[in-house]
Design a protein around this motif. Structure first.
Motif, PDB file in Angstrom:
ATOM      1  N   GLN A   1     -14.823 -40.919 -12.103  1.00 29.48           N
ATOM      2  CA  GLN A   1     -15.783 -41.101 -13.433  1.00 29.48           C
ATOM      3  C   GLN A   1     -16.397 -39.898 -14.133  1.00 29.48           C
ATOM      4  N   SER A   2     -16.703 -38.652 -13.047  1.00 28.20           N
ATOM      5  CA  SER A   2     -17.576 -37.393 -13.233  1.00 28.20           C
ATOM      6  C   SER A   2     -16.090 -36.978 -13.817  1.00 28.20           C
ATOM      7  N   LYS A   3     -15.091 -36.771 -13.655  1.00 26.10           N
ATOM      8  CA  LYS A   3     -13.796 -36.336 -15.418  1.00 26.10           C
ATOM      9  C   LYS A   3     -14.331 -36.563 -15.803  1.00 26.10           C
ATOM     10  N   LEU A   4     -13.746 -37.810 -16.426  1.00 24.78           N
ATOM     11  CA  LEU A   4     -13.401 -38.510 -17.266  1.00 24.78           C
ATOM     12  C   LEU A   4     -14.396 -38.392 -18.032  1.00 24.78           C
ATOM     13  N   PHE A   5     -15.694 -38.065 -17.052  1.00 24.38           N
ATOM     14  CA  PHE A   5     -17.341 -38.528 -18.379  1.00 24.38           C
ATOM     15  C   PHE A   5     -17.396 -36.773 -18.893  1.00 24.38           C
ATOM     16  N   ALA A   6     -16.464 -35.715 -18.127  1.00 21.07           N
ATOM     17  CA  ALA A   6     -16.424 -34.816 -18.940  1.00 21.07           C
ATOM     18  C   ALA A   6     -15.374 -34.398 -19.604  1.00 21.07           C
ATOM     19  N   GLU A   7     -14.478 -34.892 -19.779  1.00 22.90           N
ATOM     20  CA  GLU A   7     -13.439 -34.729 -21.025  1.00 22.90           C
ATOM     21  C   GLU A   7     -13.871 -35.245 -21.888  1.00 22.90           C
ATOM     22  N   MET A   8     -14.627 -36.938 -22.232  1.00 26.95           N
ATOM     23  CA  MET A   8     -14.702 -36.775 -23.136  1.00 26.95           C
ATOM     24  C   MET A   8     -15.645 -36.313 -23.632  1.00 26.95           C
ATOM     25  N   ARG A   9     -17.105 -35.906 -22.810  1.00 30.87           N
ATOM     26  CA  ARG A   9     -18.094 -35.522 -23.197  1.00 30.87           C
ATOM     27  C   ARG A   9     -17.629 -33.377 -24.424  1.00 30.87           C
ATOM     28  N   GLU A  10     -16.651 -33.216 -23.750  1.00 29.60           N
ATOM     29  CA  GLU A  10     -15.941 -32.465 -24.157  1.00 29.60           C
ATOM     30  C   GLU A  10     -15.129 -32.723 -25.361  1.00 29.60           C
ATOM     31  N   ARG A  11     -14.505 -34.306 -25.920  1.00 28.77           N
ATOM     32  CA  ARG A  11     -14.647 -34.160 -27.318  1.00 28.77           C
ATOM     33  C   ARG A  11     -15.231 -34.890 -28.339  1.00 28.77           C
ATOM     34  N   HIS A  12     -16.636 -34.983 -27.530  1.00 28.03           N
ATOM     35  CA  HIS A  12     -17.534 -34.787 -28.398  1.00 28.03           C
ATOM     36  C   HIS A  12     -17.890 -36.200 -28.617  1.00 28.03           C
ATOM     37  N   PHE A  13     -17.568 -37.451 -27.540  1.00 27.20           N
ATOM     38  CA  PHE A  13     -17.691 -38.823 -27.928  1.00 27.20           C
ATOM     39  C   PHE A  13     -19.211 -38.961 -26.794  1.00 27.20           C
ATOM     40  N   VAL A  14     -19.671 -38.993 -27.324  1.00 27.01           N
ATOM     41  CA  VAL A  14     -21.204 -40.311 -27.105  1.00 27.01           C
ATOM     42  C   VAL A  14     -21.495 -40.959 -25.666  1.00 27.01           C
ATOM     43  N   CYS A  15     -21.200 -40.375 -24.842  1.00 29.53           N
ATOM     44  CA  CYS A  15     -21.206 -41.307 -23.134  1.00 29.53           C
ATOM     45  C   CYS A  15     -22.372 -41.331 -22.742  1.00 29.53           C
ATOM     46  N   LYS A  16     -21.829 -42.494 -21.868  1.00 26.44           N
ATOM     47  CA  LYS A  16     -23.599 -42.964 -20.600  1.00 26.44           C
ATOM     48  C   LYS A  16     -22.496 -43.056 -19.544  1.00 26.44           C
ATOM     49  N   LEU A  17     -23.127 -42.593 -18.311  1.00 28.61           N
ATOM     50  CA  LEU A  17     -22.835 -42.907 -17.214  1.00 28.61           C
ATOM     51  C   LEU A  17     -23.457 -43.542 -16.553  1.00 28.61           C
ATOM     52  N   MET A  18     -22.701 -45.084 -16.291  1.00 30.46           N
ATOM     53  CA  MET A  18     -23.809 -46.153 -15.379  1.00 30.46           C
ATOM     54  C   MET A  18     -22.304 -46.306 -13.934  1.00 30.46           C
ATOM     55  N   SER A  19     -23.365 -46.798 -12.765  1.00 25.90           N
ATOM     56  CA  SER A  19     -23.121 -47.451 -12.109  1.00 25.90           C
ATOM     57  C   SER A  19     -23.612 -48.924 -11.833  1.00 25.90           C
TER      58      SER A  19
END
Length: 183
Positions: free
Chosen positions: A165-183
């Motif tokens: 999740q952390s890796k995917l979140f970082a990749e998506m933020r790097e691509r400038h997507f607006v992301c929110k983490l949920m667990s």
């Protein structure tokens, strides 16, 4: 005397600087443009960190931005006192530790609003148009740019682990997507 108390800023020819071949951090064209805008607005406030032999430890993005601006020299600090393992670890730590910081939303909104009221060009802050509109409380106003009014879609991704999740979140933020983490 401690090594840190002996640090000196030295301006070096940008052509002599050698990027770390195993630098895991990436920089999009958009981010380089943002860094260049920041360098134009604020100048050099954070020198490039070198390994004692012109190898870049930290500041790869700033060097790319300086090249984009046609700068020939950049401020550097040699960290020759670090071991090879420390230098390699710092390449990762410098980026990851900054990434783990958070924001005080109320203070951030107040500061952005004040800067806007002062007529400061908010684009150099690195926030997206959507983020600025939200911070300024103007996200619902019809006069905003097309980027703010674009249709939006939601994607929910189920990851197998916190690391994934952390890796995917970082990749998506790097691509400038607006992301929110949920667990």
């Amino acid at each position: 005397m401690e090594a840190a108390s002996q640090l000196q800023i030295v301006y070096r020819d940008i052509e002599h600087l050698v990027p770390y071949a195993r630098n895991a951090r990436t920089h999009s064209d958009e981010q380089i443009a943002q860094l260049a805008a920041s360098l134009r607005e604020f100048g050099w406030t954070n020198p490039v960190l070198l390994d004692g032999d012109c190898g870049i430890i930290a500041g790869h993005g700033r060097v790319l931005a300086a090249r984009k601006l046609g700068q020939r020299e950049v401020p550097t600090i040699d960290l020759a006192h670090l071991s090879e393992a420390q230098r390699r670890a710092y390449v990762l730590a410098d980026n990851k530790l900054a990434e783990r910081a958070g924001w005080d939303s109320e203070l951030l909104e107040l500061e952005v609003a004040d800067l806007s009221g002062m007529g400061f060009e908010l684009g150099v802050l690195g926030f997206t148009t959507n983020e600025l509109a939200t911070l300024l409380g103007t996200a619902d106003e019809p006069a905003l740019s097309a980027a703010v009014n674009e249709e939006r879609f939601l994607v929910l991704v189920d990851c197998g682990s916190e690391r994934e999740q952390s890796k995917l979140f970082a990749e998506m933020r790097e691509r400038h997507f607006v992301c929110k983490l949920m667990s």
